[in-house]
Structures are given as C-alpha cells and as structure tokens.
Scaffold this active site. Structure first.
Site, PDB file in Angstrom:
ATOM      1  N   ALA A  82       0.981  -1.106   0.134  1.00 46.25           N
ATOM      2  CA  ALA A  82       0.011  -0.102  -0.023  1.00 46.25           C
ATOM      3  C   ALA A  82       0.901   1.245   0.034  1.00 46.25           C
ATOM      4  O   ALA A  82       1.540   1.288   0.829  1.00 46.25           O
ATOM      5  CB  ALA A  82      -0.789   0.009   1.188  1.00 46.25           C
ATOM      6  N   THR A 130      11.211   0.696  -4.288  1.00 45.56           N
ATOM      7  CA  THR A 130      11.290   1.150  -5.666  1.00 45.56           C
ATOM      8  C   THR A 130      12.703   1.607  -5.705  1.00 45.56           C
ATOM      9  O   THR A 130      13.473   1.838  -4.931  1.00 45.56           O
ATOM     10  CB  THR A 130      10.441   2.241  -5.746  1.00 45.56           C
ATOM     11  OG1 THR A 130      10.587   2.738  -7.067  1.00 45.56           O
ATOM     12  CG2 THR A 130      10.694   3.444  -4.816  1.00 45.56           C
ATOM     13  N   ASP A 131      13.078   1.280  -7.050  1.00 46.15           N
ATOM     14  CA  ASP A 131      14.566   1.775  -7.216  1.00 46.15           C
ATOM     15  C   ASP A 131      14.715   3.278  -7.349  1.00 46.15           C
ATOM     16  O   ASP A 131      15.873   3.839  -7.252  1.00 46.15           O
ATOM     17  CB  ASP A 131      14.757   1.169  -8.833  1.00 46.15           C
ATOM     18  CG  ASP A 131      14.133   1.515  -9.925  1.00 46.15           C
ATOM     19  OD1 ASP A 131      13.169   2.386  -9.910  1.00 46.15           O
ATOM     20  OD2 ASP A 131      14.471   1.399 -11.260  1.00 46.15           O
ATOM     21  N   GLU A 132      13.459   4.153  -7.216  1.00 45.23           N
ATOM     22  CA  GLU A 132      13.737   5.580  -7.408  1.00 45.23           C
ATOM     23  C   GLU A 132      14.318   6.003  -6.037  1.00 45.23           C
ATOM     24  O   GLU A 132      14.643   7.155  -5.802  1.00 45.23           O
ATOM     25  CB  GLU A 132      12.207   6.187  -7.604  1.00 45.23           C
ATOM     26  CG  GLU A 132      11.462   5.513  -8.749  1.00 45.23           C
ATOM     27  CD  GLU A 132      10.328   6.117  -9.063  1.00 45.23           C
ATOM     28  OE1 GLU A 132      10.201   7.386  -8.758  1.00 45.23           O
ATOM     29  OE2 GLU A 132       9.568   5.596  -9.848  1.00 45.23           O
ATOM     30  N   LYS A 160       9.192   7.005   0.158  1.00 47.01           N
ATOM     31  CA  LYS A 160       9.734   5.588  -0.131  1.00 47.01           C
ATOM     32  C   LYS A 160      11.233   5.191   0.649  1.00 47.01           C
ATOM     33  O   LYS A 160      11.200   4.262   1.373  1.00 47.01           O
ATOM     34  CB  LYS A 160       9.739   4.974  -1.432  1.00 47.01           C
ATOM     35  CG  LYS A 160       8.446   4.914  -2.046  1.00 47.01           C
ATOM     36  CD  LYS A 160       7.402   3.996  -1.584  1.00 47.01           C
ATOM     37  CE  LYS A 160       7.614   2.549  -1.915  1.00 47.01           C
ATOM     38  NZ  LYS A 160       6.666   1.699  -1.252  1.00 47.01           N
ATOM     39  N   LEU A 196       2.691   6.282 -17.417  1.00 48.15           N
ATOM     40  CA  LEU A 196       3.090   6.362 -18.667  1.00 48.15           C
ATOM     41  C   LEU A 196       2.543   5.491 -19.860  1.00 48.15           C
ATOM     42  O   LEU A 196       1.720   5.887 -20.685  1.00 48.15           O
ATOM     43  CB  LEU A 196       4.600   6.484 -19.042  1.00 48.15           C
ATOM     44  CG  LEU A 196       4.988   6.524 -20.559  1.00 48.15           C
ATOM     45  CD1 LEU A 196       4.700   7.995 -20.981  1.00 48.15           C
ATOM     46  CD2 LEU A 196       6.644   6.215 -20.693  1.00 48.15           C
ATOM     47  N   ARG A 220      13.939   4.450 -18.236  1.00 49.90           N
ATOM     48  CA  ARG A 220      13.373   3.629 -17.183  1.00 49.90           C
ATOM     49  C   ARG A 220      13.775   2.303 -17.746  1.00 49.90           C
ATOM     50  O   ARG A 220      13.753   1.767 -18.756  1.00 49.90           O
ATOM     51  CB  ARG A 220      11.822   3.820 -17.085  1.00 49.90           C
ATOM     52  CG  ARG A 220      11.454   5.325 -16.828  1.00 49.90           C
ATOM     53  CD  ARG A 220      12.102   5.460 -15.243  1.00 49.90           C
ATOM     54  NE  ARG A 220      11.696   7.005 -14.592  1.00 49.90           N
ATOM     55  CZ  ARG A 220      12.605   7.909 -14.724  1.00 49.90           C
ATOM     56  NH1 ARG A 220      13.729   7.800 -15.286  1.00 49.90           N
ATOM     57  NH2 ARG A 220      12.117   8.949 -14.308  1.00 49.90           N
TER      58      ARG A 220
END
Ligand code: NAD
Ligand code: TYD
Length: 350
Positions: A82, A130-132, A160, A196, A220
C-alpha cells in the site's frame, strides 16, 4: 500461513494477491486496502470469491484498526504494497505521501512488533519498495546495486526511502524479521492510466495527444508486473532476514523510444496506417526534479534465489496492449470513475 497483503486493490498488489491466493490454497490471504483513487476492486474480481481470500477496506494509517486486525487474524507474514505511488501527484500533494508511505508503514511495523511480541519464529515483514530511492544514474553504463547510495529527488521517492529506513531500523533495533525489495518500473494489466504506458494506450485509442515530458530522453528499466509478483513470491519465502533485493528486467528504454514502439503496436492492433499514432506524440514541460536514468542490477536475486524475468519487453508490451484492448470496460470504468462504486455494489449492498 496467514498473510496480510496491503494495497492489493492496486496495480502490483492485485497481481501479488492473485498469485498467492491461487498458488497457495492452504494460506489465508487477507487483503487490506483503503480504496483510494488507485484502488479498484475490479482488479481482484476473479479471486474475490475464493475461500482463502478476505478483503478488508481499511487505511494503513489507522492506529486502531491495524492492531485490531493483527490481533484478529494472527498474521505470520505481511507483504506491504500500500502506498501513494505516482510521482506527479507527490509533487502537487506531498503530505499524502508522507502520511501513507512513511506514517502508514511505521504503523504497520509497530503493529507487527507488538503482535509478535519478540517471538519471530516463522514471521516475516516484507516491504515492497522502488529503485527510485537510489541516486539517479547518468548515461554511464552503471546500474543500481543493493549498495547504491540513497538520494531520492521527488516527494514520492523521499517518502519511500524514509519508509525503507524505518523498516531497517525495526530490524536493527527490535530484530523484526524484515526483508525489502527495490524494483524498477512495472507494466502490464490493471495499471492505472495516469502512468506512462496505460496513459499512452488510452490516449492513442481515443486519438488524444500523448504527453512526453521534456525531450523524452529519460530512461526507465521496465519489468512485466507478473515477473515482479513471482519475484515477491520468491523473496517472501526464501529471502534472507534483514536483506535487500533489487528486482529489474534489464530492459532500459528511453521514454520516446518506448512511446514510438507502443505507437507502432497500436497502429497494427487497431488496423491504422503505420505512423498514425506517432502523430499524437506531444512534447510537454519536463517534470520537476525528473531523474534521468534508472537501471537495475538484479544479479543478487538471480544468483541467490534463482529468479529471472520471463518476458522480453516487446513481447510484454504487445501482451499489455492486447489486455487493454480486450478489457475496454475496465479502462472505461476507470476513466469514467465508475470503478469507485464497485465496493458499494459488492460489499455493502449484498
Ligand atoms: P498503486 O497506486 O497502483 O496501488 C496502491 C494501492 O494502495 C491502491 O490500491 C490504494 O488504494 C492503496 N492505498 C493507498 N494508500 C493507502 C492507505 N493509506 N491505506 C491502505 N491502502 C492504501 O501502486 P502500485 O504501482 O501497485 O505500487 C505498489 C507498491 O509497489 C508501492 O509501494 C510502490 O511504491 C511499489 N513499486 C511500484 C512500482 C511501479 O512501477 N508501479 C515499481 C517499484 C515499486
Ligand atoms: P511514470 O509512469 O509516472 O513512472 P515513474 O515516474 O515512477 O518512473 O513515468 C515513467 C516515465 O515517463 C518518467 O520518466 C516520466 C515519463 N512520463 C511522460 O513522459 N509523460 C507522462 O504523461 C507520464 C505520466 C510520464
């Protein structure tokens, strides 16, 4: 095993809930989701009636509800998906991201710690990230490893990153049995059309402009969502306590190249003359703080747990387009807002 899956009415969570409910009929799968704009119970329609599946509408930030459900169901495991997940929304409303992604994650960690009371045998808290969170890459051939420095730029990635730190802190401080994975961009069925790929599919279908940020040079690394769900299954069952695993498809695409590829596929599927959809490409102002390149090194997961992606990107993209064209009603219900009354129809009126 009793497993709590949070955020399962969303994109990735619904694939994880489907995989676990079907693959492990002996498990009790309890799904908790607040049904924000991103939550859609239609994503879970095919498993909603299974005897090992329970849905609870609830918010991970709710300090009364979360301990109550830990008490009621005595979970052995948590798979926590979530989140507020859209970077553009985090730029216009950062506080929602701090509430859910940071406070909500801490509320879950605390409930698990209190419910398990130091007896962690057979228990697992799995945080999906996430990889972000990593420092954005240049065009330098480098990849994110599990040791890459954290340097988030958007309120989304900062929230995150913060939640990842809290998960590690609960492991290091209280010995909570946690595992974390950081995954690259996912694509596939049930993806909300603000991101996207589904946004572009929907716009092409309706002959609307396809907004490409900046010059479309950003890269990405795309992974088919069902491969992510399989990786989560693998890590949940076999990952090492306290460890982090990167998950990625080794599939780097510049946004503009991806959109051109998607236009070609859509022309062919819709029987349009080649080049028709590409005319809809519209370059718009760049996203603030737009990270240039993400690329994952998933060799640890591949070597230690034997996971690997099953689909090449072109094949996965074509499958995804086929799904959206075959499930027009799903897309229409999301874009019209009709999906938001599904909970009332299914749960309150019956
Ligand atoms: P999503 O936005 O499609 O779904 C999120 C779900 O969480 C929705 O069902 C929403 O209703 C629910 N939710 C939001 N706030 C909540 C709250 N306070 N309480 C309970 N439920 C709440 O997101 P997604 O793309 O499926 O991402 C799932 C997870 O995977 C997130 O943690 C995200 O950071 C991570 N992730 C996503 C990607 C990606 O490409 N989409 C890549 C790597 C990691
Ligand atoms: P998105 O799907 O929002 O995922 P994320 O921001 O988590 O990577 O965006 C993917 C890439 O596409 C990102 O570089 C931003 C870009 N983008 C556009 O060019 N146009 C759009 O309309 C959107 C939503 C994203």
């Amino acid at each position: 095993m009793k497993v709590l899956i949070t955020g399962a009415a969303g994109f990735i969570g619904s694939h994880v809930a489907r995989l676990f409910t079907n693959k492990y009929p002996e498990y009790q799968i309890v799904v908790l989701d607040a049904l924000t704009y991103a939550g859609n119970l239609e994503n879970l329609r095919d498993i909603a009636d299974k005897s090992n599946f329970t849905f609870i509408k609830g918010d991970i930030t709710d300090e009364k509800l979360i301990p109550e459900i830990f008490e009621k169901y005595a979970f052995d495991g948590v798979i926590h998906l979530a989140a507020e997940s859209h970077v553009d929304r985090s730029i216009s409303d950062p506080m929602a991201f701090i509430r859910t992604n940071v406070f909500g994650t801490c509320n879950l960690l605390n409930a698990a710690k209190n419910a398990w009371k130091g007896n962690f045998e057979g228990k697992r808290f799995y945080h999906i990230s996430t990889d972000e969170v990593y420092v954005a890459l240049e065009f330098d051939g480098r990849f994110f490893t599990e040791n890459t420095r954290y340097a988030p730029h958007s309120p989304y990635s900062a929230s995150k990153a913060s939640s990842d730190h809290f998960v590690r802190a609960y492991h290091d401080t209280y010995a909570l049995p946690v595992v974390i994975s950081n995954c690259s961009n996912n694509y596939g069925a049930y993806h909300f059309p603000e991101k996207l790929i589904p946004l572009a599919i929907n716009n092409i279908k309706h002959n609307k402009p396809i907004p490409v940020y900046g010059k479309g040079e950003n890269v990405r690394d795309w992974l088919w969502v069902e491969d992510h769900a399989r990786a989560i299954d693998c890590i949940f069952h076999s990952g090492k306590n306290g460890d982090t695993y990167n998950i990625g498809g080794n599939n780097e695409w510049k946004n503009i190249d991806l959109i051109r590829k998607l236009c070609e596929i859509m022309d062919s599927k819709l029987g349009r003359e080649s080049g028709t959809s590409a005319k809809l490409i519209t370059f718009v102002s760049d996203r603030a703080g737009h990270d240039l390149r993400y690329a994952i090194d998933s060799s640890k997961l591949q070597a230690e747990l034997g996971w690997k992606p099953s689909l090449q990107f072109e094949e996965g993209l074509e499958k995804t387009v086929d799904w959206y064209l075959a499930n027009r009603q799903w897309l229409d219900n999301v874009t019209s807002g009709a999906y938001q009354s599904y909970y009332e129809q299914q749960y309150l009126n019956s």
